[in-house]
Write a protein that holds these residues in place. Structure first.
Motif, PDB file in Angstrom:
ATOM      1  N   LEU A  19       2.945   2.513   2.525  1.00  0.00           N
ATOM      2  CA  LEU A  19       2.911   2.413   3.980  1.00  0.00           C
ATOM      3  C   LEU A  19       2.501   3.730   4.630  1.00  0.00           C
ATOM      4  CD1 LEU A  19       6.018   0.162   4.601  1.00  0.00           C
ATOM      5  CD2 LEU A  19       3.612  -0.464   4.900  1.00  0.00           C
ATOM      6  N   LYS A  20       3.010   4.836   4.132  1.00  0.00           N
ATOM      7  CA  LYS A  20       2.702   6.137   4.727  1.00  0.00           C
ATOM      8  C   LYS A  20       1.281   6.597   4.413  1.00  0.00           C
ATOM      9  CE  LYS A  20       7.331   8.182   4.788  1.00  0.00           C
ATOM     10  NZ  LYS A  20       8.177   9.215   4.162  1.00  0.00           N
ATOM     11  N   GLU A  21       0.878   6.451   3.158  1.00  0.00           N
ATOM     12  CA  GLU A  21      -0.391   7.021   2.720  1.00  0.00           C
ATOM     13  C   GLU A  21      -1.567   6.075   2.829  1.00  0.00           C
ATOM     14  OE1 GLU A  21       0.151   8.673  -1.174  1.00  0.00           O
ATOM     15  OE2 GLU A  21       1.787   9.971  -0.507  1.00  0.00           O
ATOM     16  N   ARG A  22      -1.367   4.803   2.559  1.00  0.00           N
ATOM     17  CA  ARG A  22      -2.494   3.870   2.512  1.00  0.00           C
ATOM     18  C   ARG A  22      -2.726   3.114   3.818  1.00  0.00           C
ATOM     19  NH1 ARG A  22      -4.712   5.853  -1.806  1.00  0.00           N
ATOM     20  NH2 ARG A  22      -3.732   5.417  -3.788  1.00  0.00           N
ATOM     21  N   LEU A  23      -1.643   2.759   4.509  1.00  0.00           N
ATOM     22  CA  LEU A  23      -1.767   1.918   5.701  1.00  0.00           C
ATOM     23  C   LEU A  23      -2.722   2.477   6.749  1.00  0.00           C
ATOM     24  CD1 LEU A  23      -0.908  -0.696   7.098  1.00  0.00           C
ATOM     25  CD2 LEU A  23       1.033   0.541   8.049  1.00  0.00           C
ATOM     26  N   PRO A  24      -2.602   3.753   7.146  1.00  0.00           N
ATOM     27  CA  PRO A  24      -3.519   4.261   8.186  1.00  0.00           C
ATOM     28  C   PRO A  24      -4.990   4.198   7.771  1.00  0.00           C
ATOM     29  CG  PRO A  24      -1.663   5.744   7.892  1.00  0.00           C
ATOM     30  CD  PRO A  24      -1.597   4.746   6.786  1.00  0.00           C
ATOM     31  N   LYS A  25      -5.286   4.546   6.520  1.00  0.00           N
ATOM     32  CA  LYS A  25      -6.678   4.518   6.057  1.00  0.00           C
ATOM     33  C   LYS A  25      -7.198   3.088   5.948  1.00  0.00           C
ATOM     34  CE  LYS A  25      -6.946   8.919   3.705  1.00  0.00           C
ATOM     35  NZ  LYS A  25      -7.477   9.637   2.576  1.00  0.00           N
ATOM     36  N   LEU A  26      -6.358   2.186   5.463  1.00  0.00           N
ATOM     37  CA  LEU A  26      -6.773   0.788   5.338  1.00  0.00           C
ATOM     38  C   LEU A  26      -7.024   0.173   6.714  1.00  0.00           C
ATOM     39  CD1 LEU A  26      -4.328  -0.338   2.518  1.00  0.00           C
ATOM     40  CD2 LEU A  26      -6.811  -0.029   2.300  1.00  0.00           C
ATOM     41  N   ALA A  27      -6.167   0.470   7.674  1.00  0.00           N
ATOM     42  CA  ALA A  27      -6.345  -0.054   9.028  1.00  0.00           C
ATOM     43  C   ALA A  27      -7.612   0.520   9.662  1.00  0.00           C
ATOM     44  CB  ALA A  27      -5.121   0.249   9.885  1.00  0.00           C
ATOM     45  N   ALA A  28      -7.851   1.812   9.485  1.00  0.00           N
ATOM     46  CA  ALA A  28      -9.064   2.434  10.025  1.00  0.00           C
ATOM     47  C   ALA A  28     -10.309   1.813   9.393  1.00  0.00           C
ATOM     48  CB  ALA A  28      -9.038   3.938   9.785  1.00  0.00           C
TER      49      ALA A  28
END
Length: 183
Positions: A19-28
């Motif tokens: 959630l911390k490391e992958r979520l922001p990049k995946l959403a972007a």
């Protein structure tokens, strides 16, 4: 990368890391593929949930990052093909580090590039975005279900089209840095 996403039990630390490391990049990535911010967040969260709740009898995942990008990319393509690509400038800037306000030309060039990205064919857009996120040509090929040479070709054509659309005749240092990493 070893993980417990194969269904034998999810470690809370692993879920938090995702959630911390992958979520922001995946959403972007989903936004840049053409989803709205809300759709992108849903797609990214759903992909992480799918990973965490895989059945124990399913084939293990060798590369978790590639698997997540593939799931997010496929879902984003479905959304975009159903309604077309309509993303606001604010959505396009999701996940982009803030630039120095003293350099407005940098912000303009970034926005211009992101808008031009939306004009690329979906396959080239996907390849360019994955390369920009640091994935290797092998990972891009796996995610896109194509050969490595086809992945290289998509990235190369996509970058060339972006340069043509933005009026930039030569790659910036940032563009060439990604190429060395992917070879």
């Amino acid at each position: 990368m070893s993980n417990d996403a194969g269904g034998q039990g999810v470690h809370p630390e692993h879920a938090l890391t995702l959630l911390k490391e992958r979520l922001p990049k995946l959403a972007a990535y989903a936004v840049k593929m053409g989803c709205s911010t809300a759709e992108a967040e849903d797609v990214a969260i759903d992909s992480i949930i799918k990973l965490l709740h895989r059945c124990p009898d399913m084939e293990p995942i060798d590369n978790e990052r590639s698997w997540l990008y593939k799931v997010v990319g496929n879902e984003a393509k479905k959304i975009v093909s159903k309604r077309g690509r309509c993303v606001s400038e604010d959505d396009l800037l999701l996940g982009i580090p803030q630039w120095n306000a003293a350099e407005p030309h940098v912000a303009y060039e970034l926005l211009e590039t992101l808008q031009a990205l939306g004009e690329l064919p979906l396959e080239q857009r996907e390849a360019v975005l994955l390369a920009a996120d640091g994935l290797s040509y092998e990972e891009i090929a796996t995610i896109s279900d194509v050969s490595v040479s086809a992945a290289k070709q998509r990235v190369s054509r996509g970058r060339a089209t972006l340069r043509a659309l933005t009026g930039r005749s030569k790659p910036s240092e940032r563009d060439t840095a990604g190429e060395g990493r992917n070879r």
